[in-house]
Design a protein around this motif. Structure first.
Motif, PDB file in Angstrom:
ATOM      1  N   ILE A  51       0.945  -1.207   0.104  1.00  0.00           N
ATOM      2  CA  ILE A  51      -0.042   0.086   0.045  1.00  0.00           C
ATOM      3  C   ILE A  51       1.079   1.317   0.106  1.00  0.00           C
ATOM      4  N   GLU A  52       0.463   2.329  -0.648  1.00  0.00           N
ATOM      5  CA  GLU A  52       1.013   3.459  -0.712  1.00  0.00           C
ATOM      6  C   GLU A  52       0.522   4.404   0.482  1.00  0.00           C
ATOM      7  N   ILE A  53       1.507   4.828   1.362  1.00  0.00           N
ATOM      8  CA  ILE A  53       1.168   5.716   2.344  1.00  0.00           C
ATOM      9  C   ILE A  53       2.055   6.834   2.383  1.00  0.00           C
ATOM     10  N   GLN A  54       1.590   8.145   2.083  1.00  0.00           N
ATOM     11  CA  GLN A  54       2.407   9.184   2.097  1.00  0.00           C
ATOM     12  C   GLN A  54       3.348   8.953   1.316  1.00  0.00           C
ATOM     13  N   GLY A  55       3.225   8.731  -0.160  1.00  0.00           N
ATOM     14  CA  GLY A  55       4.087   8.638  -1.111  1.00  0.00           C
ATOM     15  C   GLY A  55       5.187   7.326  -1.076  1.00  0.00           C
ATOM     16  N   GLU A  56       4.863   6.529  -0.042  1.00  0.00           N
ATOM     17  CA  GLU A  56       6.018   5.541   0.236  1.00  0.00           C
ATOM     18  C   GLU A  56       5.182   4.298   0.061  1.00  0.00           C
ATOM     19  N   MET A  57       5.782   3.265  -0.677  1.00  0.00           N
ATOM     20  CA  MET A  57       5.257   1.839  -0.645  1.00  0.00           C
ATOM     21  C   MET A  57       5.505   1.083   0.505  1.00  0.00           C
ATOM     22  N   ILE A  58       4.399   0.600   1.117  1.00  0.00           N
ATOM     23  CA  ILE A  58       4.645  -0.410   2.416  1.00  0.00           C
ATOM     24  C   ILE A  58       4.269  -1.686   1.916  1.00  0.00           C
ATOM     25  N   ASP A  59       5.193  -2.802   2.279  1.00  0.00           N
ATOM     26  CA  ASP A  59       4.654  -4.223   2.388  1.00  0.00           C
ATOM     27  C   ASP A  59       3.816  -4.475   3.629  1.00  0.00           C
ATOM     28  N   LEU A  60       2.514  -4.277   3.531  1.00  0.00           N
ATOM     29  CA  LEU A  60       1.662  -4.452   4.530  1.00  0.00           C
ATOM     30  C   LEU A  60       1.397  -5.518   5.033  1.00  0.00           C
ATOM     31  N   ARG A  61       1.025  -6.633   4.047  1.00  0.00           N
ATOM     32  CA  ARG A  61       0.848  -7.749   4.615  1.00  0.00           C
ATOM     33  C   ARG A  61       2.118  -8.378   5.236  1.00  0.00           C
ATOM     34  N   GLU A  62       3.155  -8.081   4.709  1.00  0.00           N
ATOM     35  CA  GLU A  62       4.315  -8.955   5.364  1.00  0.00           C
ATOM     36  C   GLU A  62       4.553  -8.120   6.677  1.00  0.00           C
TER      37      GLU A  62
ATOM     38  N   GLN B 165       2.520   3.450  15.454  1.00  0.00           N
ATOM     39  CA  GLN B 165       2.826   4.421  14.232  1.00  0.00           C
ATOM     40  C   GLN B 165       2.271   4.093  13.061  1.00  0.00           C
ATOM     41  N   ALA B 166       2.352   2.805  12.817  1.00  0.00           N
ATOM     42  CA  ALA B 166       1.640   1.979  11.436  1.00  0.00           C
ATOM     43  C   ALA B 166       0.216   2.330  11.724  1.00  0.00           C
ATOM     44  N   LYS B 167      -0.340   1.983  12.925  1.00  0.00           N
ATOM     45  CA  LYS B 167      -1.890   2.144  13.136  1.00  0.00           C
ATOM     46  C   LYS B 167      -2.212   3.429  12.696  1.00  0.00           C
ATOM     47  N   ARG B 168      -1.489   4.584  13.166  1.00  0.00           N
ATOM     48  CA  ARG B 168      -1.897   6.037  13.044  1.00  0.00           C
ATOM     49  C   ARG B 168      -1.802   6.337  11.684  1.00  0.00           C
ATOM     50  N   ASN B 169      -0.848   5.594  10.906  1.00  0.00           N
ATOM     51  CA  ASN B 169      -0.799   6.043   9.272  1.00  0.00           C
ATOM     52  C   ASN B 169      -1.591   5.302   8.654  1.00  0.00           C
ATOM     53  N   LEU B 170      -2.149   4.041   9.017  1.00  0.00           N
ATOM     54  CA  LEU B 170      -3.167   3.386   8.393  1.00  0.00           C
ATOM     55  C   LEU B 170      -4.571   4.237   8.489  1.00  0.00           C
ATOM     56  N   ARG B 171      -4.696   4.899   9.660  1.00  0.00           N
ATOM     57  CA  ARG B 171      -6.129   5.508   9.917  1.00  0.00           C
ATOM     58  C   ARG B 171      -6.139   6.763   9.305  1.00  0.00           C
ATOM     59  N   ARG B 172      -4.955   7.425   9.089  1.00  0.00           N
ATOM     60  CA  ARG B 172      -4.934   8.815   8.267  1.00  0.00           C
ATOM     61  C   ARG B 172      -5.203   8.472   7.000  1.00  0.00           C
ATOM     62  N   GLU B 173      -4.496   7.384   6.401  1.00  0.00           N
ATOM     63  CA  GLU B 173      -4.735   6.706   4.932  1.00  0.00           C
ATOM     64  C   GLU B 173      -5.967   6.438   4.623  1.00  0.00           C
ATOM     65  N   ARG B 174      -6.658   5.854   5.729  1.00  0.00           N
ATOM     66  CA  ARG B 174      -7.957   5.319   5.291  1.00  0.00           C
ATOM     67  C   ARG B 174      -8.992   6.786   5.130  1.00  0.00           C
ATOM     68  N   LEU B 175      -8.819   7.620   6.076  1.00  0.00           N
ATOM     69  CA  LEU B 175      -9.313   9.053   5.923  1.00  0.00           C
ATOM     70  C   LEU B 175      -9.274   9.778   4.684  1.00  0.00           C
ATOM     71  N   GLU B 176      -7.884   9.766   4.248  1.00  0.00           N
ATOM     72  CA  GLU B 176      -7.729  10.285   2.765  1.00  0.00           C
ATOM     73  C   GLU B 176      -8.511   9.687   1.740  1.00  0.00           C
ATOM     74  N   ARG B 177      -8.532   8.297   1.794  1.00  0.00           N
ATOM     75  CA  ARG B 177      -8.927   7.583   0.693  1.00  0.00           C
ATOM     76  C   ARG B 177     -10.658   7.478   0.947  1.00  0.00           C
ATOM     77  N   LEU B 178     -11.357   7.822   2.108  1.00  0.00           N
ATOM     78  CA  LEU B 178     -12.528   7.817   2.204  1.00  0.00           C
ATOM     79  C   LEU B 178     -13.226   9.202   1.867  1.00  0.00           C
ATOM     80  N   GLN B 179     -12.262  10.433   1.906  1.00  0.00           N
ATOM     81  CA  GLN B 179     -12.905  11.698   1.799  1.00  0.00           C
ATOM     82  C   GLN B 179     -13.320  12.012   0.120  1.00  0.00           C
ATOM     83  N   PRO B 180     -12.672  11.521  -0.694  1.00  0.00           N
ATOM     84  CA  PRO B 180     -13.065  11.680  -2.170  1.00  0.00           C
ATOM     85  C   PRO B 180     -14.467  11.208  -2.222  1.00  0.00           C
ATOM     86  N   ILE B 181     -14.759   9.974  -1.717  1.00  0.00           N
ATOM     87  CA  ILE B 181     -16.067   9.223  -1.917  1.00  0.00           C
ATOM     88  C   ILE B 181     -16.954  10.083  -1.167  1.00  0.00           C
TER      89      ILE B 181
END
Length: 146
Positions: free
Chosen positions: A28-39, A60-76
């Protein structure tokens, strides 16, 4: 996107149990950085508990994921994307939620194994002390009573 399609997507991402059967995204791309999330999630989850040294990294990972969730939800929510883009964002959000659920289920380790052993030894010493103290107290009163 039509209003009913937008509502449908929002209902999907906010539905209880939406993550059932959903896999954690490989990357997943979070703040422009690709993260191996499943691993990352599987690496942490293998331990069943969060070691003290890893707690900040997981938080920190949970905070970043929550922020990314909100950023992806906003356009919808704001109806700023096409239905296809919205579907992809909704899929991403559900995958993020699946990863968050996995990370939330982990128990933090408050005490290391050494601390647990030390506490057990302290309790044992305390109980032995109490037994001796009570035994001496009882023995002294018996001697005093003869």
């Amino acid at each position: 996107m039509k209003e009913f399609e937008r509502k449908q997507l929002l209902e999907r991402v906010n539905r209880e149990g939406a993550t059932v059967g959903v896999q954690i995204p490989e990357t997943i791309e979070i703040q422009g950085e690709m993260i191996d999330l499943r691993e990352f999630v599987f690496e942490i989850k293998r331990r069943d508990t969060i070691p003290a040294g890893e707690r900040e990294r997981v938080d920190q990972a949970k905070r970043n994921l929550r922020r990314e969730r909100l950023e992806r939800l906003q356009p919808i929510e704001d109806n700023e994307v096409s239905y296809e883009e919205g579907r992809q964002l909704a899929n991403d959000i559900v995958g993020i939620d699946r990863a968050l659920n996995a990370l939330e289920q982990l128990r933090p380790v408050d005490l290391t194994q050494e601390e647990k052993l030390q506490n057990a030894a302290d309790q044992k010493r305390w109980m032995n002390f109490l037994k001796k103290a009570l035994g001496r107290g009882g023995g002294a009163s018996k001697r005093g009573g003869r």
